[in-house]
Design a protein around this motif. Structure first.
Motif, PDB file in Angstrom:
ATOM      1  N   PHE A  32      -5.540   1.329  10.633  1.00  0.00           N
ATOM      2  CA  PHE A  32      -4.230   1.290   9.987  1.00  0.00           C
ATOM      3  C   PHE A  32      -4.393   1.224   8.468  1.00  0.00           C
ATOM      4  N   ILE A  33      -5.226   0.303   8.005  1.00  0.00           N
ATOM      5  CA  ILE A  33      -5.441   0.161   6.574  1.00  0.00           C
ATOM      6  C   ILE A  33      -6.064   1.434   6.005  1.00  0.00           C
ATOM      7  N   GLY A  34      -7.055   1.975   6.714  1.00  0.00           N
ATOM      8  CA  GLY A  34      -7.744   3.175   6.251  1.00  0.00           C
ATOM      9  C   GLY A  34      -6.860   4.403   6.159  1.00  0.00           C
ATOM     10  N   ALA A  35      -5.772   4.426   6.906  1.00  0.00           N
ATOM     11  CA  ALA A  35      -4.835   5.548   6.839  1.00  0.00           C
ATOM     12  C   ALA A  35      -3.910   5.429   5.627  1.00  0.00           C
ATOM     13  N   THR A  40     -12.978   1.102  -0.948  1.00  0.00           N
ATOM     14  CA  THR A  40     -13.827   1.110  -2.147  1.00  0.00           C
ATOM     15  C   THR A  40     -15.136   0.371  -1.918  1.00  0.00           C
ATOM     16  N   ARG A  41     -15.135  -0.556  -0.937  1.00  0.00           N
ATOM     17  CA  ARG A  41     -16.354  -1.321  -0.681  1.00  0.00           C
ATOM     18  C   ARG A  41     -16.249  -1.981   0.687  1.00  0.00           C
ATOM     19  N   ALA A  42     -17.344  -2.018   1.412  1.00  0.00           N
ATOM     20  CA  ALA A  42     -17.439  -2.758   2.672  1.00  0.00           C
ATOM     21  C   ALA A  42     -18.819  -3.390   2.721  1.00  0.00           C
ATOM     22  N   LEU A  43     -18.839  -4.712   2.878  1.00  0.00           N
ATOM     23  CA  LEU A  43     -20.099  -5.447   2.858  1.00  0.00           C
ATOM     24  C   LEU A  43     -20.217  -6.337   4.084  1.00  0.00           C
ATOM     25  N   ASP A  44     -21.437  -6.450   4.612  1.00  0.00           N
ATOM     26  CA  ASP A  44     -21.668  -7.361   5.731  1.00  0.00           C
ATOM     27  C   ASP A  44     -22.022  -8.752   5.202  1.00  0.00           C
ATOM     28  N   SER A  45     -22.387  -9.654   6.093  1.00  0.00           N
ATOM     29  CA  SER A  45     -22.666 -11.040   5.697  1.00  0.00           C
ATOM     30  C   SER A  45     -23.893 -11.165   4.802  1.00  0.00           C
ATOM     31  N   GLU A  46     -24.737 -10.152   4.781  1.00  0.00           N
ATOM     32  CA  GLU A  46     -25.931 -10.161   3.929  1.00  0.00           C
ATOM     33  C   GLU A  46     -25.683  -9.460   2.594  1.00  0.00           C
ATOM     34  N   GLY A  72      -5.063   1.769  -3.322  1.00  0.00           N
ATOM     35  CA  GLY A  72      -4.161   2.870  -3.010  1.00  0.00           C
ATOM     36  C   GLY A  72      -2.802   2.701  -3.651  1.00  0.00           C
ATOM     37  N   THR A  73      -1.911   3.585  -3.292  1.00  0.00           N
ATOM     38  CA  THR A  73      -0.574   3.543  -3.871  1.00  0.00           C
ATOM     39  C   THR A  73       0.423   2.734  -3.062  1.00  0.00           C
ATOM     40  N   PRO A  74       0.168   2.440  -1.789  1.00  0.00           N
ATOM     41  CA  PRO A  74       1.146   1.569  -1.128  1.00  0.00           C
ATOM     42  C   PRO A  74       1.096   0.178  -1.750  1.00  0.00           C
ATOM     43  N   SER A  75       2.132  -0.560  -1.551  1.00  0.00           N
ATOM     44  CA  SER A  75       2.165  -1.938  -2.030  1.00  0.00           C
ATOM     45  C   SER A  75       1.648  -2.849  -0.925  1.00  0.00           C
ATOM     46  N   PRO A  76       0.674  -3.696  -1.198  1.00  0.00           N
ATOM     47  CA  PRO A  76      -0.009  -3.953  -2.459  1.00  0.00           C
ATOM     48  C   PRO A  76      -1.035  -2.864  -2.798  1.00  0.00           C
ATOM     49  N   ARG A  77      -1.229  -2.655  -4.100  1.00  0.00           N
ATOM     50  CA  ARG A  77      -2.141  -1.597  -4.563  1.00  0.00           C
ATOM     51  C   ARG A  77      -3.595  -1.885  -4.211  1.00  0.00           C
ATOM     52  N   HIS A  78      -3.973  -3.140  -4.199  1.00  0.00           N
ATOM     53  CA  HIS A  78      -5.342  -3.546  -3.856  1.00  0.00           C
ATOM     54  C   HIS A  78      -5.248  -4.533  -2.700  1.00  0.00           C
ATOM     55  N   LEU A  95      -6.134 -11.106   5.224  1.00  0.00           N
ATOM     56  CA  LEU A  95      -5.833 -10.045   4.267  1.00  0.00           C
ATOM     57  C   LEU A  95      -5.418 -10.713   2.967  1.00  0.00           C
ATOM     58  N   THR A  96      -5.989 -10.267   1.851  1.00  0.00           N
ATOM     59  CA  THR A  96      -5.761 -10.910   0.561  1.00  0.00           C
ATOM     60  C   THR A  96      -5.340  -9.883  -0.476  1.00  0.00           C
ATOM     61  N   PHE A  97      -4.394 -10.304  -1.336  1.00  0.00           N
ATOM     62  CA  PHE A  97      -3.918  -9.463  -2.439  1.00  0.00           C
ATOM     63  C   PHE A  97      -3.396 -10.387  -3.532  1.00  0.00           C
ATOM     64  N   PHE A  98      -3.146  -9.830  -4.701  1.00  0.00           N
ATOM     65  CA  PHE A  98      -2.560 -10.586  -5.797  1.00  0.00           C
ATOM     66  C   PHE A  98      -1.101 -10.177  -5.977  1.00  0.00           C
ATOM     67  N   PRO A  99      -0.250 -11.104  -6.413  1.00  0.00           N
ATOM     68  CA  PRO A  99       1.170 -10.798  -6.583  1.00  0.00           C
ATOM     69  C   PRO A  99       1.417  -9.585  -7.481  1.00  0.00           C
ATOM     70  N   GLU A 100       0.608  -9.413  -8.521  1.00  0.00           N
ATOM     71  CA  GLU A 100       0.812  -8.285  -9.428  1.00  0.00           C
ATOM     72  C   GLU A 100       0.512  -6.945  -8.771  1.00  0.00           C
ATOM     73  N   ASP A 101      -0.106  -6.954  -7.591  1.00  0.00           N
ATOM     74  CA  ASP A 101      -0.366  -5.716  -6.852  1.00  0.00           C
ATOM     75  C   ASP A 101       0.809  -5.295  -5.978  1.00  0.00           C
ATOM     76  N   LEU A 102       1.831  -6.134  -5.910  1.00  0.00           N
ATOM     77  CA  LEU A 102       3.036  -5.804  -5.149  1.00  0.00           C
ATOM     78  C   LEU A 102       4.016  -5.052  -6.031  1.00  0.00           C
ATOM     79  N   GLU A 103       4.726  -4.106  -5.452  1.00  0.00           N
ATOM     80  CA  GLU A 103       5.749  -3.378  -6.182  1.00  0.00           C
ATOM     81  C   GLU A 103       7.021  -4.231  -6.227  1.00  0.00           C
ATOM     82  N   ALA A 104       7.477  -4.533  -7.425  1.00  0.00           N
ATOM     83  CA  ALA A 104       8.656  -5.392  -7.608  1.00  0.00           C
ATOM     84  C   ALA A 104       9.882  -4.780  -6.947  1.00  0.00           C
TER      85      ALA A 104
END
Length: 168
Positions: A32-35, A40-46, A72-78, A95-104
Motif C-alpha cells: 500500500f505504501i509502495g503504491a 528512499t531507504r530500507a534497513l534491517d536490524s544490522e 512522495g506527494t501524498p500527505s504526509p510527504r515523508h 508509522l512516523t511522520f512530522f506535522p510539517e509533512d502534512l498538507e494543511a
C-alpha cells in the motif's frame, strides 16, 4: 484534535495499530505504501540495506527489524514505517511522520488514510499520537500524547469519514 496533529512542536507523530499485526498484513501495508510513496531507504536490524523487491521476503523471516523511509506527494510527504517481530504473525508496526509533512487543511484526507491503513492491516485498535518513548499499548488512549484513537474516534466506511464516539 486537529490542531494537535498539525502543531509544529519539534516532535514527530506516530500511527500505531493493535500491538501486533500479522505478517501478511505487514506485507500488505508495504505494498500500500509502495503504491503511493517512493522508497528512499530500507534497513534491517544490522543497518544493512534491504532492496525493495525483497521487503516482503524479509518480513517473512522468523524474526527481525525493518526500517523503511518513503517520500512522495501524498500527505504526509515523508513517512517512516518501522517493523519489529520476534515470531511470525507477531509484527509490531509504527508509522512516523512530522506535522510539517502534512498538507494543511486536509484533515479529512488524513482520516481517510488512517481508515484505509486500519482496514488494510485488520486492526481492532489504532492510535495517532505525539511521539513519546514511554507510551505503551497498555496505556491505550488515556495518555495526553494520544491525539485520537479507536477509543475516541470511530473511522467509518472505506472512505474513512469519521464520527466521534460519545464520551461517557
Amino acid at each position: 484534535m486537529e490542531s494537535s496533529l498539525y502543531e509544529v512542536d519539534g516532535s514527530c507523530r506516530d500511527i500505531n495499530f493493535s500491538e501486533y499485526i500479522s505478517t501478511s498484513s505487514a506485507c500488505s501495508l508495504i505494498e500500500f505504501i509502495g503504491a503511493r510513496w517512493e522508497l528512499t531507504r530500507a534497513l534491517d536490524s544490522e543497518g544493512e540495506q534491504v532492496e525493495r523487491g525483497a521487503l516482503a521476503d524479509y518480513l517473512g523471516r522468523r524474526e527481525g527489524t525493518l526500517l523503511t523511509v518513503w517520500d512522495g506527494t501524498p500527505s504526509p510527504r515523508h513517512l517512516q514505517a518501522w517493523f519489529h517481530w520476534t515470531s511470525i504473525d507477531q509484527v509490531f508496526c509504527e508509522l512516523t511522520f512530522f506535522p510539517e509533512d502534512l498538507e494543511a487543511g486536509r484533515f479529512d484526507d488524513f482520516l481517510d488514510l488512517v481508515a484505509s491503513l486500519v482496514k488494510l492491516v485488520q486492526s481492532r485498535e489504532y492510535y495517532v499520537r505525539v511521539e513519546n518513548a514511554s507510551w505503551r499499548h497498555t496505556d491505550g488512549g488515556s495518555k495526553p500524547d494520544v491525539i485520537f484513537s479507536h477509543e475516541s474516534l470511530t473511522l467509518l466506511g472505506l472512505d474513512g469519514r469519521a464520527s466521534e464516539k460519545p464520551h461517557n
